[in-house]
Design an enzyme around this catalytic site. Sequence first.
Site, PDB file in Angstrom:
ATOM      1  N   VAL A 342       0.826  -1.207   0.000  1.00  0.00           N
ATOM      2  CA  VAL A 342       0.000   0.000   0.000  1.00  0.00           C
ATOM      3  C   VAL A 342       0.860   1.256   0.000  1.00  0.00           C
ATOM      4  CG1 VAL A 342      -1.598   1.351   1.424  1.00  0.00           C
ATOM      5  CG2 VAL A 342      -2.029  -1.086   1.009  1.00  0.00           C
ATOM      6  N   ASP A 343       1.889   1.297   0.835  1.00  0.00           N
ATOM      7  CA  ASP A 343       2.682   2.521   0.974  1.00  0.00           C
ATOM      8  C   ASP A 343       3.396   2.886  -0.317  1.00  0.00           C
ATOM      9  OD1 ASP A 343       2.863   4.475   2.860  1.00  0.00           O
ATOM     10  OD2 ASP A 343       4.303   3.450   4.136  1.00  0.00           O
ATOM     11  N   ASP A 344       3.990   1.890  -0.986  1.00  0.00           N
ATOM     12  CA  ASP A 344       4.680   2.197  -2.240  1.00  0.00           C
ATOM     13  C   ASP A 344       3.703   2.559  -3.341  1.00  0.00           C
ATOM     14  OD1 ASP A 344       7.727   1.720  -2.109  1.00  0.00           O
ATOM     15  OD2 ASP A 344       6.887   0.096  -0.932  1.00  0.00           O
TER      16      ASP A 344
END
Length: 602
Positions: A342-344
């Site tokens: 999710v973060d990337d």
Amino acid sequence: MNLMTRLTQKQSEIIDQLLSHQQQDGSYLLCFESGTMTDAYMLLLLAHFDCAHNLQHKIAHRLHRTQAKEGYWKLYEDDAGHLSSTIEAYVALYVSGFAKKSDPTMQAAEAFILLHGGVENAHIATKTMLALHHLYPWPTFFPLPLFLLGLPRWLPFSFYRYSSYVKTHFASLLILGHTRFHVKRKHNRLIQHLYKTSKHLQLRKQHRRTLSKQTMRTFQKAEAYLLKHIENDGTLHSYSSATFLMMYALLALGYKKHSPILTQALAGLQAHAYLHENNKESHIQNSPSAIWDTALIAAAIHQADSTTYTEQTNAATQYVLANQHASGGWGFSASNSTNPDVDDTQASLRFLSASLDDNHTNSAWRSGFLWLLERQNRDGGWAAFEKNSGATLLLPLQNATDTINDPSAADVTGRTLESLGNYGHLTVKHPAIKRAVEWLENNQQKDGSWQGRWGVSYIYGTWAAVTGLRAVGTPIDTNSLQRARRWLENIQLLDGGWGESCKSDVAQRFIPLQFSTVVHTAWVLDALISLYERPTKQMEDALDKLLDWVCTTNIRTTYPTGGGLPGQFYIHYHSYPLLWPLVAINRYKQKYVKTKAKESRN
């Protein structure tokens, strides 16, 4: 020099330093630096594979350099010595022949190890490394049962319910622990002197088990899982730690050292080596951060100056587009092709939103946007890798609760909201956003902070939550934001900035440093900018300090601010001391300097 001139000059200085790390393919290559574990594993592995080349010397050089004068190795500056790290470094240097027991530095390390309970008190991961080299006994009854691989997915303790990080490690450990595998040493360098008891004598009594047909069938399942998740560069899910274990597991199953699978894996690990500028030492990165760094750095440079660096931005755009997964998400490392997170993905969408001017980019952005929305958990938050993770492991393994599950996290949820709000232009009226806002408000700490999972720690989580809530339109005077504001302002240090100890994630409470870091200070400034229509005196003074501290090399810029495993694994992102101050300066100029200029004209 007026503030506007100073801010602009510092932006240019930071950008110049960041651009020096851009590669021909458009990526930004900066070190993902951690402790001793990966270097120790690699030094021992290279010795076993008869790879007597320059890399060994450069790894050994880093291990020698990072030893404290007291004899121990530590994870961060205010660490009074870390037992497992010290054992790992000592054993790797001694067993591979790069140090002698009689060396004064090694004698100091030995004294520290014995003072803190000896090898017996090491972390389970360190004991595994030792067992693989017949320096510590495998347990008589291995704590990970083989039946985990045969359980249906709907059971909460099935192997297939664990986080992707755990599965890539457990698949190898199930093979290794149940075969009691170890490599044959070519010398007699033992470590009995590092034990407090006579446990090392058990090494002579252990024998490799006779395996049943059922056990072998289970091993075949584990082997199939490993082979299926090997990346194009030969590593397992792009993690060095998982690749090490996979290589030993395949050796246990009868693979020869020079089989193509193992040769490719070794080459992938060697590609994870980051050569430092002095050309004398290397560090084995656990997972190079090229996608993460490139998306965030390129977005920050574009935000600072959207016209001067068009060529560099376009190159970064093509790199990010080329590394999108078929699912629509993005991973952390360039070699990661099957494990998006999710973060990337939110970071990549943040960057690509500035260049939605052709069909390819538009299509990639929409695909990533859809993937991101679909990864929201039932509780309203977002986790890093898994959706609705609910696995359980009824075994007392160290750091099990930190790795088995991948629950919603305040930092991931907040940063996702910030991306969806500022760059996807969603507001709290959107059903998914509304649920995420409610999750953040329900998971705020009593003191007004939020705990971060992938950064250090309460400052990181609070910054992400605050900027995320503001990006989707949560009013400044909302109770949760005002509580967060008061907490951030109250924890300012005497030197004018902010700093948090890595000890916070183990203590489960905020523990301040005795000094500020540029990263923590930039995060807090960014959060406060989102909460004030005009800068306060406290913010102006902190910005002045930040401008003095950034672009230097000292404890303020090298202290780890990335989180991995509480008490065991922390990351010094070499990009962070430049990236996050640039983001804070960009936001300050855009909100306050331009506003003041407009008011003066009126």
